[in-house]
Design a protein around this motif. Structure first.
Motif, PDB file in Angstrom:
ATOM      1  N   ASN A   1      39.402 106.623  69.730  1.00 33.17           N
ATOM      2  CA  ASN A   1      39.215 108.064  69.575  1.00 33.17           C
ATOM      3  C   ASN A   1      39.700 108.766  70.853  1.00 33.17           C
ATOM      4  OD1 ASN A   1      37.932 110.643  69.855  1.00 33.17           O
ATOM      5  ND2 ASN A   1      36.558 110.105  68.193  1.00 33.17           N
TER       6      ASN A   1
ATOM      7  N   HIS B   1      38.567 112.996  73.877  1.00 34.83           N
ATOM      8  CA  HIS B   1      38.183 113.450  75.219  1.00 34.83           C
ATOM      9  C   HIS B   1      39.334 113.456  76.225  1.00 34.83           C
ATOM     10  CE1 HIS B   1      34.363 114.338  73.727  1.00 34.83           C
ATOM     11  NE2 HIS B   1      34.243 113.126  73.222  1.00 34.83           N
TER      12      HIS B   1
ATOM     13  N   HIS C   1      38.975 113.946  66.106  1.00 32.24           N
ATOM     14  CA  HIS C   1      38.065 114.875  65.420  1.00 32.24           C
ATOM     15  C   HIS C   1      38.592 116.289  65.620  1.00 32.24           C
ATOM     16  CE1 HIS C   1      33.573 116.253  64.920  1.00 32.24           C
ATOM     17  NE2 HIS C   1      34.394 116.907  64.133  1.00 32.24           N
TER      18      HIS C   1
ATOM     19  N   GLU D   1      38.631 112.731  61.733  1.00 30.78           N
ATOM     20  CA  GLU D   1      37.220 113.124  61.570  1.00 30.78           C
ATOM     21  C   GLU D   1      37.170 114.626  61.371  1.00 30.78           C
ATOM     22  OE1 GLU D   1      35.170 111.916  65.054  1.00 30.78           O
ATOM     23  OE2 GLU D   1      35.382 109.795  64.636  1.00 30.78           O
TER      24      GLU D   1
ATOM     25  N   CYS E   1      37.196 110.901  57.916  1.00 26.73           N
ATOM     26  CA  CYS E   1      35.788 110.581  58.098  1.00 26.73           C
ATOM     27  C   CYS E   1      35.025 111.904  58.129  1.00 26.73           C
ATOM     28  CB  CYS E   1      35.580 109.790  59.382  1.00 26.73           C
ATOM     29  SG  CYS E   1      33.856 109.371  59.649  1.00 26.73           S
TER      30      CYS E   1
ATOM     31  N   VAL F   1      32.066 114.293  58.802  1.00 30.14           N
ATOM     32  CA  VAL F   1      30.955 114.313  59.770  1.00 30.14           C
ATOM     33  C   VAL F   1      30.247 115.667  59.673  1.00 30.14           C
ATOM     34  CG1 VAL F   1      32.158 112.752  61.362  1.00 30.14           C
ATOM     35  CG2 VAL F   1      32.411 115.208  61.647  1.00 30.14           C
TER      36      VAL F   1
ATOM     37  N   THR G   1      28.045 116.817  70.897  1.00 30.25           N
ATOM     38  CA  THR G   1      28.827 115.849  70.129  1.00 30.25           C
ATOM     39  C   THR G   1      28.162 115.728  68.765  1.00 30.25           C
ATOM     40  OG1 THR G   1      29.665 113.572  70.069  1.00 30.25           O
ATOM     41  CG2 THR G   1      27.507 113.880  71.068  1.00 30.25           C
TER      42      THR G   1
ATOM     43  N   HIS H   1      30.020 105.462  67.636  1.00 32.06           N
ATOM     44  CA  HIS H   1      29.345 106.511  68.409  1.00 32.06           C
ATOM     45  C   HIS H   1      28.564 105.892  69.558  1.00 32.06           C
ATOM     46  CE1 HIS H   1      27.698 110.374  69.532  1.00 32.06           C
ATOM     47  NE2 HIS H   1      28.566 110.898  68.679  1.00 32.06           N
ATOM     48  N   GLY H   2      29.006 106.262  70.755  1.00 33.56           N
ATOM     49  CA  GLY H   2      28.289 105.857  71.962  1.00 33.56           C
ATOM     50  C   GLY H   2      28.527 104.420  72.393  1.00 33.56           C
ATOM     51  N   LEU H   3      29.438 103.696  71.737  1.00 34.67           N
ATOM     52  CA  LEU H   3      29.604 102.268  72.071  1.00 34.67           C
ATOM     53  C   LEU H   3      30.256 102.094  73.441  1.00 34.67           C
ATOM     54  CD1 LEU H   3      30.681 100.934  68.557  1.00 34.67           C
ATOM     55  CD2 LEU H   3      28.516 100.482  69.744  1.00 34.67           C
TER      56      LEU H   3
ATOM     57  N   ASN I   1      34.983 102.633  65.827  1.00 32.91           N
ATOM     58  CA  ASN I   1      35.678 103.792  66.392  1.00 32.91           C
ATOM     59  C   ASN I   1      34.999 104.168  67.695  1.00 32.91           C
ATOM     60  OD1 ASN I   1      37.861 104.511  64.524  1.00 32.91           O
ATOM     61  ND2 ASN I   1      36.173 104.558  63.054  1.00 32.91           N
TER      62      ASN I   1
HETATM   63  N1  PXP Z   1      32.650 108.007  64.976  1.00 33.35           N
HETATM   64  C1  PXP Z   1      32.364 109.303  64.683  1.00 33.35           C
HETATM   65  C2  PXP Z   1      32.164 109.667  63.260  1.00 33.35           C
HETATM   66  C3  PXP Z   1      32.286 110.275  65.695  1.00 33.35           C
HETATM   67  O1  PXP Z   1      31.996 111.555  65.382  1.00 33.35           O
HETATM   68  C4  PXP Z   1      32.551 109.895  67.031  1.00 33.35           C
HETATM   69  C5  PXP Z   1      32.547 110.931  68.099  1.00 33.35           C
HETATM   70  O2  PXP Z   1      33.597 111.823  67.878  1.00 33.35           O
HETATM   71  C6  PXP Z   1      32.863 108.547  67.280  1.00 33.35           C
HETATM   72  C7  PXP Z   1      32.895 107.626  66.245  1.00 33.35           C
HETATM   73  C8  PXP Z   1      33.171 108.061  68.656  1.00 33.35           C
HETATM   74  O3  PXP Z   1      32.057 108.212  69.466  1.00 33.35           O
HETATM   75  P1  PXP Z   1      32.214 108.027  71.027  1.00 33.35           P
HETATM   76  O4  PXP Z   1      33.189 109.060  71.494  1.00 33.35           O
HETATM   77  O5  PXP Z   1      30.827 108.225  71.528  1.00 33.35           O
HETATM   78  O6  PXP Z   1      32.727 106.632  71.251  1.00 33.35           O
END
Ligand code: PXP
Length: 274
Positions: free
Chosen positions: A29, A32, A65, A92, A112, A114, A122, A216-218, A236
């Motif tokens: 992703n 950022h 996203h 996303e 995806c 969301v 976030t 998310h957050g990995l 992701n």
């Molecule tokens: N999956 C989804 C659906 C998300 O919204 C996000 C954050 O945009 C991620 C994965 C990736 O999360 P992170 O940036 O915390 O790795």
């Protein structure tokens, strides 16, 4: 049917033979990178350059996203990724008419869906699929008719997984943020409980024929138990990789994440090659 009795045990078939696991894909992703670019309003650092680099470092897909407020990725970024990157694009987005039109125009490999709130830092929780079935069903059908695979970002909640099947999603992406936050807070009991919920959700979704992704957050520290869930076929990951890139470079951060995922996967498959 696959039997599993404990989280880290190798999956086996009814004959007791190890089951061959599906390879685990990494979607990088790049949101950022755009956040940093936008902080100055100029062109550097360019998300497209990060996407090329991710491809070279072994990513299996690019995730971005496109938020309603365009706080990071822009429409131009999406056009550029579609034009220049041959890897699958996972777009996303919120389930809005504006985003539907954009998706139908660009035809990413997958969308995806969301939840989105303008004030949030976030994506804060999974999509309430159960509460929005009437709206989501035709929305998903339209994307699928255009040949786009549809993923729903959901919490590890049986009600939401069942609803995802009901609205005919192809994929559920399990929200790993609660697990990662618990690990970050060193609350290992809460992390273990959330991991169990994620494992149960993955098994439930797989039994319904849904494809399972997670994210998310990995981080380097939290990725292994998720990579070891045999039903999960794609992760992701974004924020941590871009943050880590400050210290080690994006190429190195992606390669290390990829190696940790592969090693964790090989441990349960018993197919470690190196
Ligand atoms: N999956 C989804 C659906 C998300 O919204 C996000 C954050 O945009 C991620 C994965 C990736 O999360 P992170 O940036 O915390 O790795």
């Amino acid at each position: 049917m696959t039997r599993r009795s404990s989280p880290n045990q190798r999956p086996t078939s009814p004959t007791g033979l190890p089951v061959r696991l599906a390879p685990l894909r990494l979607g990088v992703n790049i949101d950022h990178v755009a956040t940093i670019r936008n902080a100055r309003g100029g062109r550097h650092p360019e998300p497209i350059r990060a996407a090329h680099l991710a491809a070279a470092a072994g990513a299996d897909g690019i995730t971005a996203h496109l938020r309603e407020d365009r706080r990071h990725i822009s429409d131009q970024d999406i056009s550029q990724i579609k034009a220049e990157i041959s890897l699958p694009l996972n777009l996303e987005m919120a389930a809005t008419e504006e985003m539907l039109a954009i998706a139908l125009r660009h035809r990413p490999h997958a969308c995806c869906l969301v939840p989105e709130r303008r004030q949030e830092l976030t994506t804060e929780g999974g999509l309430d699929v159960a509460g929005q079935r009437t709206m989501l069903q035709p929305f998903i059908a339209e994307l699928k008719e255009a040949g786009i695979r549809v993923s729903l970002f959901v919490d590890a909640d049986p009600v939401q997984i069942e609803a995802a099947r009901h609205v005919a999603a192809d994929i559920v992406e399990l929200h790993t943020g609660t697990y990662c936050e618990a690990e970050f807070a060193q609350d290992h009991a809460a992390a273990a409980a959330e991991l169990n919920r994620l494992r149960e959700a993955a098994a439930q979704a797989a039994a319904m024929g849904l494809e399972i992704h997670a994210g998310h957050g990995l981080t380097f520290e939290t990725v292994a138990p998720i990579a070891q869930m045999p039903e999960v076929v794609e992760l992701n990951i974004g924020h941590f990789l871009v943050g880590e890139a400050i210290f080690s470079g994006l190429d190195s951060a992606i390669r290390r994440m990829r190696a940790l995922m592969d090693r964790a996967r090989a441990e349960i498959a018993g197919t470690r090659s190196a």
